[in-house]
Motif scaffolding. Structure first.
Motif, PDB file in Angstrom:
ATOM      1  N   PHE A 115       6.480  18.782  -0.580  1.00 16.11           N
ATOM      2  CA  PHE A 115       5.755  17.599  -0.113  1.00 16.11           C
ATOM      3  C   PHE A 115       6.349  16.329  -0.716  1.00 16.11           C
ATOM      4  O   PHE A 115       6.385  15.285  -0.063  1.00 16.11           O
ATOM      5  N   GLU A 116       6.836  16.431  -1.945  1.00 19.53           N
ATOM      6  CA  GLU A 116       7.470  15.272  -2.585  1.00 19.53           C
ATOM      7  C   GLU A 116       8.609  14.708  -1.740  1.00 19.53           C
ATOM      8  O   GLU A 116       8.834  13.507  -1.723  1.00 19.53           O
ATOM      9  N   LYS A 117       9.304  15.564  -1.012  1.00 21.98           N
ATOM     10  CA  LYS A 117      10.457  15.145  -0.210  1.00 21.98           C
ATOM     11  C   LYS A 117      10.052  14.366   1.036  1.00 21.98           C
ATOM     12  O   LYS A 117      10.871  13.633   1.590  1.00 21.98           O
ATOM     13  N   VAL A 118       8.806  14.521   1.481  1.00 20.15           N
ATOM     14  CA  VAL A 118       8.368  13.901   2.738  1.00 20.15           C
ATOM     15  C   VAL A 118       7.050  13.140   2.609  1.00 20.15           C
ATOM     16  O   VAL A 118       6.426  12.803   3.612  1.00 20.15           O
ATOM     17  N   VAL A 119       6.647  12.834   1.406  1.00 19.67           N
ATOM     18  CA  VAL A 119       5.341  12.216   1.179  1.00 19.67           C
ATOM     19  C   VAL A 119       5.150  10.959   2.025  1.00 19.67           C
ATOM     20  O   VAL A 119       4.071  10.726   2.573  1.00 19.67           O
ATOM     21  N   MET A 128      -7.235   4.935  -4.092  1.00 19.60           N
ATOM     22  CA  MET A 128      -6.565   6.198  -4.438  1.00 19.60           C
ATOM     23  C   MET A 128      -7.371   6.895  -5.528  1.00 19.60           C
ATOM     24  O   MET A 128      -7.900   6.235  -6.425  1.00 19.60           O
ATOM     25  N   GLY A 129      -7.420   8.206  -5.469  1.00 19.66           N
ATOM     26  CA  GLY A 129      -8.129   8.935  -6.492  1.00 19.66           C
ATOM     27  C   GLY A 129      -7.528  10.317  -6.713  1.00 19.66           C
ATOM     28  O   GLY A 129      -6.887  10.882  -5.825  1.00 19.66           O
ATOM     29  N   GLU A 182       0.803  -1.224   0.000  1.00 21.07           N
ATOM     30  CA  GLU A 182       0.000   0.000   0.000  1.00 21.07           C
ATOM     31  C   GLU A 182       0.840   1.280   0.000  1.00 21.07           C
ATOM     32  O   GLU A 182       0.614   2.170  -0.817  1.00 21.07           O
ATOM     33  N   LEU A 183       1.820   1.394   0.885  1.00 20.98           N
ATOM     34  CA  LEU A 183       2.628   2.621   0.943  1.00 20.98           C
ATOM     35  C   LEU A 183       3.376   2.830  -0.372  1.00 20.98           C
ATOM     36  O   LEU A 183       3.398   3.944  -0.907  1.00 20.98           O
ATOM     37  N   ALA A 184       3.953   1.784  -0.910  1.00 22.07           N
ATOM     38  CA  ALA A 184       4.664   1.897  -2.190  1.00 22.07           C
ATOM     39  C   ALA A 184       3.702   2.274  -3.313  1.00 22.07           C
ATOM     40  O   ALA A 184       4.037   3.099  -4.175  1.00 22.07           O
ATOM     41  N   ASP A 185       2.502   1.700  -3.311  1.00 18.61           N
ATOM     42  CA  ASP A 185       1.503   2.030  -4.333  1.00 18.61           C
ATOM     43  C   ASP A 185       1.036   3.478  -4.191  1.00 18.61           C
ATOM     44  O   ASP A 185       0.888   4.189  -5.193  1.00 18.61           O
ATOM     45  N   PHE A 186       0.811   3.927  -2.959  1.00 19.53           N
ATOM     46  CA  PHE A 186       0.421   5.317  -2.721  1.00 19.53           C
ATOM     47  C   PHE A 186       1.506   6.254  -3.234  1.00 19.53           C
ATOM     48  O   PHE A 186       1.235   7.234  -3.917  1.00 19.53           O
ATOM     49  N   ARG A 187       2.737   5.941  -2.877  1.00 20.89           N
ATOM     50  CA  ARG A 187       3.880   6.776  -3.275  1.00 20.89           C
ATOM     51  C   ARG A 187       3.983   6.850  -4.798  1.00 20.89           C
ATOM     52  O   ARG A 187       4.148   7.927  -5.371  1.00 20.89           O
ATOM     53  N   SER A 188       3.885   5.709  -5.449  1.00 21.01           N
ATOM     54  CA  SER A 188       3.969   5.638  -6.909  1.00 21.01           C
ATOM     55  C   SER A 188       2.842   6.451  -7.559  1.00 21.01           C
ATOM     56  O   SER A 188       3.067   7.210  -8.506  1.00 21.01           O
ATOM     57  N   PHE A 189       1.615   6.306  -7.057  1.00 18.41           N
ATOM     58  CA  PHE A 189       0.467   7.047  -7.572  1.00 18.41           C
ATOM     59  C   PHE A 189       0.704   8.551  -7.418  1.00 18.41           C
ATOM     60  O   PHE A 189       0.500   9.321  -8.365  1.00 18.41           O
ATOM     61  N   PHE A 190       1.144   8.967  -6.241  1.00 18.17           N
ATOM     62  CA  PHE A 190       1.403  10.380  -5.987  1.00 18.17           C
ATOM     63  C   PHE A 190       2.391  10.955  -6.998  1.00 18.17           C
ATOM     64  O   PHE A 190       2.113  11.958  -7.662  1.00 18.17           O
TER      65      PHE A 190
END
Length: 144
Positions: free
Chosen positions: A105-109, A138-139, A65-73
């Protein structure tokens, strides 16, 4: 004594010399109200199926989940060319809202997205919103 998530975020921002790049507010209810005015919502969820052109995805598994969230972001930021000020709102475990530039935010997402709550990232002008739900949903979309 256990630290709150907001205290952990503040510590992480200090460690990375970013504390001056983020401002905070405690007025999340006003921001949630505005978000519901700009985007169709049901409870604490954006109804992405009602937002033309919205992007919706689900995490592959709880473990990823965290990796998927990060990738989506990062993909959405790049594809949609998101820039400028944004607001971070969590729906339960963080009491503060955080305002910063998208590139900061990218640096600390990951610091934010690893907190077990619903997450909302909103363009300062409420032109766009990205959400990450505790169940892996995610949306992203622009306001209609």
């Amino acid at each position: 004594m256990t630290k709150t998530y907001d205290e952990e975020i503040a510590d992480s921002l200090r460690e990375q010399n970013l504390e001056r790049r983020f401002t905070t507010t405690e007025n999340s209810m006003d921001l949630f109200s505005r978000l519901r005015e700009e985007f169709p919502a049901s409870g604490s969820r954006i109804q992405w199926d009602e937002v033309p052109g919205a992007v919706e995805e689900f995490s592959k598994s709880r473990e990823s989940e965290l990796a998927d969230f990060r990738s989506f972001f990062f993909r959405i930021v790049r594809e949609k060319e998101l820039k400028g000020e944004m607001i971070y709102i969590g729906d339960s475990l963080t009491e503060r809202c955080y305002v910063c530039e998208v590139q900061d935010f990218e640096k600390v997402v990951e610091i934010f997205l690893e907190i077990p709550q619903h997450h909302f990232l909103i363009g300062k002008d409420f032109r766009w919103c990205m959400s990450f739900m505790f169940d892996g949903y995610m949306g992203f979309g622009f306001k209609f």
